[in-house]
Design an enzyme around this catalytic site. Sequence first.
Site, PDB file in Angstrom:
ATOM      1  N   ASP A  89      30.009-114.962 -15.277  1.00 43.95           N
ATOM      2  CA  ASP A  89      29.205-114.409 -16.366  1.00 43.95           C
ATOM      3  C   ASP A  89      27.946-113.760 -15.809  1.00 43.95           C
ATOM      4  O   ASP A  89      27.497-112.722 -16.299  1.00 43.95           O
ATOM      5  CB  ASP A  89      28.808-115.525 -17.346  1.00 43.95           C
ATOM      6  CG  ASP A  89      30.013-116.023 -18.123  1.00 43.95           C
ATOM      7  OD1 ASP A  89      31.130-115.511 -17.873  1.00 43.95           O
ATOM      8  OD2 ASP A  89      29.841-116.921 -18.957  1.00 43.95           O
ATOM      9  N   LYS A 143      51.677-115.551 -36.829  1.00 41.93           N
ATOM     10  CA  LYS A 143      50.912-114.965 -37.930  1.00 41.93           C
ATOM     11  C   LYS A 143      49.490-115.506 -37.822  1.00 41.93           C
ATOM     12  O   LYS A 143      49.247-116.698 -38.046  1.00 41.93           O
ATOM     13  CB  LYS A 143      51.541-115.362 -39.266  1.00 41.93           C
ATOM     14  CG  LYS A 143      50.872-114.689 -40.445  1.00 41.93           C
ATOM     15  CD  LYS A 143      51.656-114.946 -41.723  1.00 41.93           C
ATOM     16  CE  LYS A 143      51.131-114.129 -42.884  1.00 41.93           C
ATOM     17  NZ  LYS A 143      49.731-114.428 -43.241  1.00 41.93           N
ATOM     18  N   CYS A 189      28.295-157.353 -32.489  1.00 39.86           N
ATOM     19  CA  CYS A 189      29.141-156.649 -33.454  1.00 39.86           C
ATOM     20  C   CYS A 189      30.567-156.499 -32.917  1.00 39.86           C
ATOM     21  O   CYS A 189      30.759-155.982 -31.821  1.00 39.86           O
ATOM     22  CB  CYS A 189      28.545-155.270 -33.733  1.00 39.86           C
ATOM     23  SG  CYS A 189      29.504-154.319 -34.911  1.00 39.86           S
TER      24      CYS A 189
HETATM   25  S1  IVH Z   1      52.304-107.302 -39.963  1.00 42.75           S
HETATM   26  C1  IVH Z   1      53.416-104.182 -43.091  1.00 42.75           C
HETATM   27  N1  IVH Z   1      51.841-109.153 -38.161  1.00 42.75           N
HETATM   28  O1  IVH Z   1      49.454-111.282 -42.667  1.00 42.75           O
HETATM   29  C2  IVH Z   1      53.175-105.455 -42.410  1.00 42.75           C
HETATM   30  N2  IVH Z   1      50.655-109.240 -40.208  1.00 42.75           N
HETATM   31  O2  IVH Z   1      50.731-111.476 -45.335  1.00 42.75           O
HETATM   32  C3  IVH Z   1      51.787-105.613 -41.963  1.00 42.75           C
HETATM   33  N3  IVH Z   1      49.063-111.075 -40.354  1.00 42.75           N
HETATM   34  O3  IVH Z   1      47.767-108.673 -44.244  1.00 42.75           O
HETATM   35  C4  IVH Z   1      51.469-106.938 -41.450  1.00 42.75           C
HETATM   36  N4  IVH Z   1      49.424-111.883 -38.351  1.00 42.75           N
HETATM   37  O4  IVH Z   1      46.624-109.805 -42.316  1.00 42.75           O
HETATM   38  C5  IVH Z   1      51.547-108.682 -39.387  1.00 42.75           C
HETATM   39  N5  IVH Z   1      51.491-110.710 -36.481  1.00 42.75           N
HETATM   40  C6  IVH Z   1      51.207-110.233 -37.700  1.00 42.75           C
HETATM   41  C7  IVH Z   1      50.242-110.836 -38.514  1.00 42.75           C
HETATM   42  C8  IVH Z   1      50.006-110.312 -39.782  1.00 42.75           C
HETATM   43  C9  IVH Z   1      48.721-112.020 -39.453  1.00 42.75           C
HETATM   44  C10 IVH Z   1      48.492-110.974 -41.706  1.00 42.75           C
HETATM   45  C11 IVH Z   1      47.986-109.606 -42.062  1.00 42.75           C
HETATM   46  C12 IVH Z   1      48.643-109.236 -43.327  1.00 42.75           C
HETATM   47  C13 IVH Z   1      49.143-110.549 -43.821  1.00 42.75           C
HETATM   48  C14 IVH Z   1      50.387-110.316 -44.653  1.00 42.75           C
END
Ligand code: IVH
Length: 674
Positions: free
Chosen positions: A37, A119, A436
């Site tokens: 850093d 996701k 205790c």
């Molecule tokens: S694809 C047309 N990939 O999930 C498809 N979405 O429920 C566009 N999200 O609004 C989304 N991880 O905010 C995609 N690996 C991923 C994702 C992802 C999180 C979120 C995104 C989206 C929501 C849909």
Amino acid sequence: MVERVPREAQARAAELRREIERHNRLYYRDDAPEISDAEYDRLFHELADLEARHPSLRSADSPTQRVGAAPGTQFATVVHRVPMLSLANAFDDADVEAFDRRCREGLEVEKVEYSCEPKFDGLAVSLAYEDGVLVQGATRGDGARGEDVTANLRTVHSIPLRLEVRRAPKLLEVRGEVIMLRRDFEEVNRRALERGERTFVNPRNAAAGGLRQLDPKLTAKRKLSFFAYGIGTAEGFEAPATHAKLLDFLAEAGFPVAKNRRIAHGAADLLAFYREVGAGRAALPYDIDGVVYKVNRSAEQERLGFVSRAPRWAIAHKFPAEEATTELLDIGVQVGRTGALTPVARLKPVFVGGTTIENATLHNEDEVRRKDIWRRDTVIVRRAGDVIPEVAGVAKAGPREPRDRFEMPAACPECGSAVVRLEDEAVARCTGGLVCPAQRKQALLHFAQRRAMDIEGLGDKLVDQLVEGGVVRTPADLYRLGIANLAALERMGGKSAANLVAAIEKSKDTTLPRFLYALGIRNVGEVTARDLARHFGTLDAIMEASAEALQEAPDVGPVVAESIATFMNERHNREGIEQLRAVGVHWAEGEPARRARAGPFAGKIVVLTGTLAGMTRDEAKERIEAAGGKVTGSVSKKTDYVVAGAEAGSKLERAQELGVRVLDEEEFLKLLGA
Ligand code: IVH
């Protein structure tokens, strides 16, 4: 007047910018930094200096310009050229199988190739790059229109300000998720706590709040992160033939993309991916709320198209929620190993993060107040990663009668000793350290430590057995142990039992500093114990001293004095001490004060260096202190003696330089009177 910038300055600025961005990618995208850093800061400051001298070098894509913008008053609206869609959800295996069937039928193929990825649990944003330079960042909003949060997104270090590509597209919108890493979330909440502010329920809320700050400096403090997962509008860009290749392209261009992504064929593969990612979920540095399956080939995505507001070619397979709401039946109190009292929520059982939860921590009294949590409220319970489930906040207030309000009890629920909360501390503690049951194991281990009563062979396994078997409750019980008691324990032969009894017996002959330290009084370490012993001379004098009188001892401030007085005022502890004396623990009363004043090292400052043949460094230190001296770590003009053993190094040289008196081992022993 147009500024003339020397050629070398221009070249150096360009080089620094490239280097800094490269290290940014190594750090944020690849998690594989090459420099420290401090070195990074040096590069950064060199660039900032150059730009300060030659302001025209300060281009918008310079890494120094991440937090440049002034606070705004509101966000402008951005119309998404390609709407930001959402995903359909799958909650179980059957939903996934149905999705796969629809894709197969729609494409008229036997098996579909999918790209699988996590996701991310954050907020969708769109980043527009014109000729490779970040020009606009927007939130998803309602999918058709979002808010212009460019200045805030520029502060996110994992978002490149310039694409790392050979030929930049005229326009490329990169889409992905802004998240907050769990460790940054904990940090944000820790800071909120320090300032007496409300904490955030989860990293997503903290990230959302950060993204919508009107002052980008505040966003920068939240340390947001970004993962790319797709693109929107593109001009002058030849889109890769598959989603997997698109992600590879985005990674090369400088964006973090999911590391745990994979190609799968058919539903069984998808489900295997889901289970695998689910099993590793807790260990991830950020929250995910499921996985996403996308038909891999772009041509096939196009053929499948969209239904209403979601693509037919993708689906989100959700994990069991890490949050749930439930009723708070009661607030109890748990006493920890160090005597800390923690309020604990007793909940109506609720299924969260894959298991049923009945208890959750409320951390401390201030947290309960700040989150305004009362018995019989409906609360949000959260369990993320490996952390202990906690009550994150109130979903709906209950009847809130006076009895529903939480108060820290005045007496310890385990031993009845007084509970105190020192100023400056968030935690309430039981003062019955010696007696205790909740603190028993910890107290005994501390008591037996080498630097305390020095009972050789009494380690944690043995303490566990003795306490769990109910054989030992207080330190005094140790001195009542016979060989027969011990030999009955697991893994303990007659010989080791005899050795232990001998070691316990030997420890009876001790010193006042060791005994004081062994009591485990909060904030009383070895040095304080010694100072107290030297100042007061006898244990009774210390036990009777008021908090004010205690502060007359060297280096004893109000907090330490308060801890000692509280400990000594607790009847249970006084009884514990009396029992120890009754079983024969003893020391030379009054000795330290007198000897120290008259001792051969009285008032002298001594430094030890090298190895002594006849004693360890700790022993030498103890002897010097018993003879009135003070041992310090480094040689200065104030040092009176340097005791040099074999292989003495730089401290000896320094002593000679300063003309400090050097003692060899023989002279040292002679002076000690040994
Ligand atoms: S694809 C047309 N990939 O999930 C498809 N979405 O429920 C566009 N999200 O609004 C989304 N991880 O905010 C995609 N690996 C991923 C994702 C992802 C999180 C979120 C995104 C989206 C929501 C849909």
